[in-house]
Design a protein around this motif. Structure first.
Motif, mmCIF file in Angstrom:
data_model
loop_
_atom_site.group_PDB
_atom_site.id
_atom_site.type_symbol
_atom_site.label_atom_id
_atom_site.label_comp_id
_atom_site.label_asym_id
_atom_site.label_seq_id
_atom_site.Cartn_x
_atom_site.Cartn_y
_atom_site.Cartn_z
ATOM 1 N N UNK A 55 0.817 -1.215 0.000
ATOM 2 C CA UNK A 55 0.000 0.000 0.000
ATOM 3 C C UNK A 55 0.850 1.264 0.000
ATOM 4 N N UNK A 56 1.945 1.248 0.733
ATOM 5 C CA UNK A 56 2.804 2.432 0.802
ATOM 6 C C UNK A 56 3.408 2.755 -0.561
ATOM 7 N N UNK A 57 3.849 1.725 -1.280
ATOM 8 C CA UNK A 57 4.416 1.947 -2.607
ATOM 9 C C UNK A 57 3.342 2.406 -3.585
ATOM 10 N N UNK A 58 2.142 1.809 -3.464
ATOM 11 C CA UNK A 58 1.031 2.249 -4.313
ATOM 12 C C UNK A 58 0.672 3.700 -4.048
ATOM 13 N N UNK A 59 0.707 4.081 -2.776
ATOM 14 C CA UNK A 59 0.419 5.467 -2.417
ATOM 15 C C UNK A 59 1.482 6.402 -2.995
ATOM 16 N N UNK A 60 2.743 5.976 -2.945
ATOM 17 C CA UNK A 60 3.831 6.793 -3.495
ATOM 18 C C UNK A 60 3.635 7.009 -4.993
ATOM 19 N N UNK A 61 3.242 5.952 -5.697
ATOM 20 C CA UNK A 61 3.003 6.067 -7.138
ATOM 21 C C UNK A 61 1.843 7.021 -7.424
ATOM 22 N N UNK A 62 0.798 6.934 -6.608
ATOM 23 C CA UNK A 62 -0.353 7.811 -6.807
ATOM 24 C C UNK A 62 0.022 9.264 -6.560
ATOM 25 N N UNK A 63 0.846 9.504 -5.517
ATOM 26 C CA UNK A 63 1.273 10.870 -5.209
ATOM 27 C C UNK A 63 2.106 11.448 -6.352
ATOM 28 N N UNK A 64 2.897 10.600 -6.993
ATOM 29 C CA UNK A 64 3.679 11.055 -8.152
ATOM 30 C C UNK A 64 2.751 11.562 -9.255
ATOM 31 N N UNK A 65 1.646 10.848 -9.479
ATOM 32 C CA UNK A 65 0.678 11.280 -10.487
ATOM 33 C C UNK A 65 0.006 12.586 -10.071
ATOM 34 N N UNK A 66 -0.300 12.710 -8.799
ATOM 35 C CA UNK A 66 -0.906 13.942 -8.286
ATOM 36 C C UNK A 66 0.047 15.120 -8.496
ATOM 37 N N UNK A 146 -1.037 27.849 2.171
ATOM 38 C CA UNK A 146 -0.593 26.498 2.526
ATOM 39 C C UNK A 146 -1.591 25.428 2.106
ATOM 40 N N UNK A 147 -1.641 24.335 2.852
ATOM 41 C CA UNK A 147 -2.512 23.213 2.498
ATOM 42 C C UNK A 147 -3.452 22.868 3.644
ATOM 43 N N UNK A 148 -3.655 23.813 4.541
ATOM 44 C CA UNK A 148 -4.613 23.668 5.643
ATOM 45 C C UNK A 148 -4.356 22.407 6.468
ATOM 46 N N UNK A 149 -3.083 22.037 6.615
ATOM 47 C CA UNK A 149 -2.747 20.858 7.409
ATOM 48 C C UNK A 149 -2.735 19.555 6.637
ATOM 49 N N UNK A 150 -3.167 19.597 5.383
ATOM 50 C CA UNK A 150 -3.219 18.368 4.592
ATOM 51 C C UNK A 150 -1.834 17.756 4.430
ATOM 52 N N UNK A 151 -0.804 18.625 4.364
ATOM 53 C CA UNK A 151 0.549 18.121 4.154
ATOM 54 C C UNK A 151 1.045 17.298 5.342
ATOM 55 N N UNK A 152 0.379 17.393 6.487
ATOM 56 C CA UNK A 152 0.778 16.636 7.665
ATOM 57 C C UNK A 152 0.167 15.234 7.684
ATOM 58 N N UNK A 153 -0.744 14.962 6.768
ATOM 59 C CA UNK A 153 -1.375 13.658 6.690
ATOM 60 C C UNK A 153 -0.378 12.654 6.120
ATOM 61 N N UNK A 156 -0.355 11.432 2.417
ATOM 62 C CA UNK A 156 0.079 12.235 1.263
ATOM 63 C C UNK A 156 1.551 12.625 1.405
ATOM 64 N N UNK A 157 2.311 11.771 2.093
ATOM 65 C CA UNK A 157 3.749 11.993 2.169
ATOM 66 C C UNK A 157 4.336 12.020 0.760
ATOM 67 N N UNK A 158 5.124 13.028 0.483
ATOM 68 C CA UNK A 158 5.705 13.170 -0.856
ATOM 69 C C UNK A 158 4.973 14.169 -1.723
ATOM 70 N N UNK A 159 3.858 14.707 -1.233
ATOM 71 C CA UNK A 159 3.130 15.708 -1.992
ATOM 72 C C UNK A 159 4.005 16.942 -2.186
ATOM 73 N N UNK A 160 4.072 17.438 -3.407
ATOM 74 C CA UNK A 160 4.879 18.615 -3.723
ATOM 75 C C UNK A 160 4.131 19.866 -3.260
ATOM 76 N N UNK A 161 4.468 20.334 -2.063
ATOM 77 C CA UNK A 161 3.748 21.456 -1.474
ATOM 78 C C UNK A 161 3.829 22.710 -2.335
ATOM 79 N N UNK A 162 4.955 22.905 -2.992
ATOM 80 C CA UNK A 162 5.116 24.113 -3.803
ATOM 81 C C UNK A 162 4.119 24.172 -4.951
ATOM 82 N N UNK A 163 3.630 23.016 -5.394
ATOM 83 C CA UNK A 163 2.671 22.994 -6.496
ATOM 84 C C UNK A 163 1.246 23.254 -6.029
ATOM 85 N N UNK A 164 0.995 23.050 -4.744
ATOM 86 C CA UNK A 164 -0.385 23.084 -4.285
ATOM 87 C C UNK A 164 -0.686 24.157 -3.231
#
Length: 231
Positions: A55-66, A146-153, A156-164
């Motif tokens: 699941x962690x690797x699948x989540x990482x792949x999904x975050x890359x697409x995001x 910012x991301x209203x705390x979403x980045x702390x979830x 969504x580890x690996x989310x590119x904060x600068x893009x969002x």
């Protein structure tokens, strides 16, 4: 005077300390599957298979697409997959305006779903694209979008904060261009979604009437998108 709060799948209500709401989880799930549906078949199957095993690797792949899609993809998904919710929001605002009641609408970060609804409303009111873009980027003036705390979830580890985390002009410009190319503009997009021309005209008249009562000067500008002005 009482104030109406938006309360349907696109606009979440509650305090910042209330934790992740059931509605918010549903919205996130919809976004995930909308994203998967836009992947190529091979990539989507690879993601599904990986997630079953790790699941962690699948989540990482999904975050890359995001990250790759950025705000532009997010806005396109929100517009493509939620026309009914936008119409429900506009009808909610119209009903409140008929009763002379103000409306407060917001989302988690206060710039994405909120910004798209504001864009629909401003278009109905006759604002130009430049005025809409100027209004959207005003979120950046406050420096804490910012991301209203979403980045702390941890999900969504690996989310590119600068893009969002900001409200870049190009993101809303993309949304407006998409609506033009795919639907012929916002008016037709709303018409296709079931918000008739009569309803659009009625909402415009109600909101303009309220504005004119507040600012009776006929020479005053309807839209002031300066850093100090308010719509």
């Amino acid at each position: 005077m009482s104030c109406t709060w938006m309360a349907h799948p696109l606009f979440l209500k509650g305090s910042a300390t209330a934790g992740t709401s059931e509605t918010e989880q549903s919205t996130g799930t919809r976004y995930y599957w909308s994203l998967v549906s836009r992947m190529g078949k091979r990539k989507a199957l690879q993601l599904a298979a990986t997630t079953l095993v790790n699941k962690d690797e699948g989540r990482r792949m999904a975050i890359e697409e995001v990250n790759q899609g950025g705000l532009e993809m997010l806005y396109r998904i929100l517009l493509e997959d939620s026309p009914g919710e936008w119409v429900a929001a506009l009808r909610h605002i119209r009903a409140s305006a008929e009763q002379g009641r103000p409306v407060l609408f917001f989302c988690r970060a206060g710039k994405d779903r909120t910004g798209l609804l504001a864009t629909l409303i401003l278009t109905i009111l006759g604002a130009t694209e430049e005025q809409i873009l100027n209004d959207y980027v005003r979120s950046n003036d406050y420096g804490m979008v910012a991301l209203a705390g979403l980045e702390e979830n941890p999900k969504v580890t690996g989310l590119d904060k600068q893009k969002f985390e900001k409200a870049p002009r190009e993101a809303m410009h993309y949304a407006l261009q998409y609506l033009k190319e795919a639907h012929g503009g916002i008016q037709q997009y709303l018409l296709n979604a079931g918000f008739s021309l009569d309803e659009q005209a009625e909402l415009r008249a109600l909101l303009l009437q309220a504005e004119q009562q507040k600012h009776p000067d006929p020479d005053a500008p309807l839209f002031d998108t300066s850093s100090k002005g308010k719509l």
